[in-house]
Design a protein around this motif. Structure first.
Motif, PDB file in Angstrom:
ATOM      1  N   PRO A  13       0.836  -1.200   0.000  1.00 27.93           N
ATOM      2  CA  PRO A  13       0.000   0.000   0.000  1.00 27.93           C
ATOM      3  C   PRO A  13       0.875   1.255   0.000  1.00 27.93           C
ATOM      4  CG  PRO A  13      -0.058  -1.062   2.149  1.00 27.93           C
ATOM      5  CD  PRO A  13       0.713  -1.958   1.233  1.00 27.93           C
ATOM      6  N   HIS A  14       0.552   2.203  -0.876  1.00 23.75           N
ATOM      7  CA  HIS A  14       1.380   3.390  -1.003  1.00 23.75           C
ATOM      8  C   HIS A  14       0.609   4.527  -1.673  1.00 23.75           C
ATOM      9  CE1 HIS A  14       1.821   1.300  -4.866  1.00 23.75           C
ATOM     10  NE2 HIS A  14       1.957   2.506  -5.394  1.00 23.75           N
ATOM     11  N   LEU A  15       1.131   5.719  -1.533  1.00 25.49           N
ATOM     12  CA  LEU A  15       0.666   6.890  -2.270  1.00 25.49           C
ATOM     13  C   LEU A  15       1.680   7.180  -3.356  1.00 25.49           C
ATOM     14  CD1 LEU A  15      -0.205   9.391   0.616  1.00 25.49           C
ATOM     15  CD2 LEU A  15      -1.815   8.091  -0.766  1.00 25.49           C
ATOM     16  N   VAL A  16       1.221   7.658  -4.483  1.00 26.00           N
ATOM     17  CA  VAL A  16       2.114   8.095  -5.543  1.00 26.00           C
ATOM     18  C   VAL A  16       2.085   9.619  -5.550  1.00 26.00           C
ATOM     19  CG1 VAL A  16       2.614   8.073  -8.013  1.00 26.00           C
ATOM     20  CG2 VAL A  16       1.615   6.050  -6.919  1.00 26.00           C
ATOM     21  N   VAL A  17       3.250  10.235  -5.351  1.00 28.35           N
ATOM     22  CA  VAL A  17       3.376  11.684  -5.368  1.00 28.35           C
ATOM     23  C   VAL A  17       3.901  12.072  -6.737  1.00 28.35           C
ATOM     24  CG1 VAL A  17       4.442  13.695  -4.287  1.00 28.35           C
ATOM     25  CG2 VAL A  17       3.867  11.687  -2.902  1.00 28.35           C
ATOM     26  N   GLN A  18       3.092  12.796  -7.485  1.00 26.71           N
ATOM     27  CA  GLN A  18       3.489  13.214  -8.828  1.00 26.71           C
ATOM     28  C   GLN A  18       4.151  14.577  -8.740  1.00 26.71           C
ATOM     29  OE1 GLN A  18      -0.282  12.820 -10.898  1.00 26.71           O
ATOM     30  NE2 GLN A  18       0.369  10.847 -11.679  1.00 26.71           N
ATOM     31  N   ASN A  19       5.436  14.607  -9.065  1.00 34.01           N
ATOM     32  CA  ASN A  19       6.221  15.837  -9.021  1.00 34.01           C
ATOM     33  C   ASN A  19       6.238  16.494 -10.395  1.00 34.01           C
ATOM     34  OD1 ASN A  19       7.210  15.654  -6.273  1.00 34.01           O
ATOM     35  ND2 ASN A  19       8.350  13.885  -6.977  1.00 34.01           N
ATOM     36  N   GLU A  20       6.037  17.808 -10.429  1.00 25.21           N
ATOM     37  CA  GLU A  20       6.112  18.523 -11.700  1.00 25.21           C
ATOM     38  C   GLU A  20       7.535  18.563 -12.238  1.00 25.21           C
ATOM     39  OE1 GLU A  20       4.519  22.416 -11.258  1.00 25.21           O
ATOM     40  OE2 GLU A  20       2.520  21.715 -10.757  1.00 25.21           O
ATOM     41  N   ASP A  21       8.515  18.650 -11.334  1.00 24.73           N
ATOM     42  CA  ASP A  21       9.905  18.869 -11.737  1.00 24.73           C
ATOM     43  C   ASP A  21      10.765  17.622 -11.700  1.00 24.73           C
ATOM     44  OD1 ASP A  21       9.246  21.560 -11.998  1.00 24.73           O
ATOM     45  OD2 ASP A  21       9.786  21.993  -9.927  1.00 24.73           O
ATOM     46  N   GLY A  22      10.196  16.461 -11.499  1.00 21.09           N
ATOM     47  CA  GLY A  22      11.028  15.269 -11.410  1.00 21.09           C
ATOM     48  C   GLY A  22      10.194  14.008 -11.458  1.00 21.09           C
ATOM     49  N   PRO A  23      10.830  12.894 -11.150  1.00 29.42           N
ATOM     50  CA  PRO A  23      10.116  11.614 -11.205  1.00 29.42           C
ATOM     51  C   PRO A  23       9.104  11.488 -10.068  1.00 29.42           C
ATOM     52  CG  PRO A  23      12.311  11.298 -10.330  1.00 29.42           C
ATOM     53  CD  PRO A  23      12.219  12.737 -10.768  1.00 29.42           C
TER      54      PRO A  23
END
Length: 66
Positions: A13-23
């Motif tokens: 179980p995890h959250l995905v953090v979407q970064n504008e400036d990186g992966p």
């Protein structure tokens, strides 16, 4: 936060953090996670409309609780 190359973390179980400036980054949810403006949060959001401790996510046998 963990690097997106950590495949073991992605399987649980995890959250995905979407970064504008990186992966994208992955935050595991096997231990409690707090999100908010405080620097002590596992996931800090620098936005004045977000409270200091905006949300706490815990994972139990029954699933995730917010």
């Amino acid at each position: 936060m963990e690097d997106s190359d950590d495949r073991n973390l992605q399987d649980g179980p995890h959250l995905v953090v979407q970064n504008e400036d990186g992966p994208d980054a992955y935050v595991g949810l096997l231990t409690p996670v707090t999100i908010g403006r405080r620097t002590s949060n596992e996931l800090q959001i620098l936005d004045p409309t977000v409270s200091r401790e905006h949300v706490r996510i815990t994972h139990t046998e029954d699933g995730a609780h917010i």
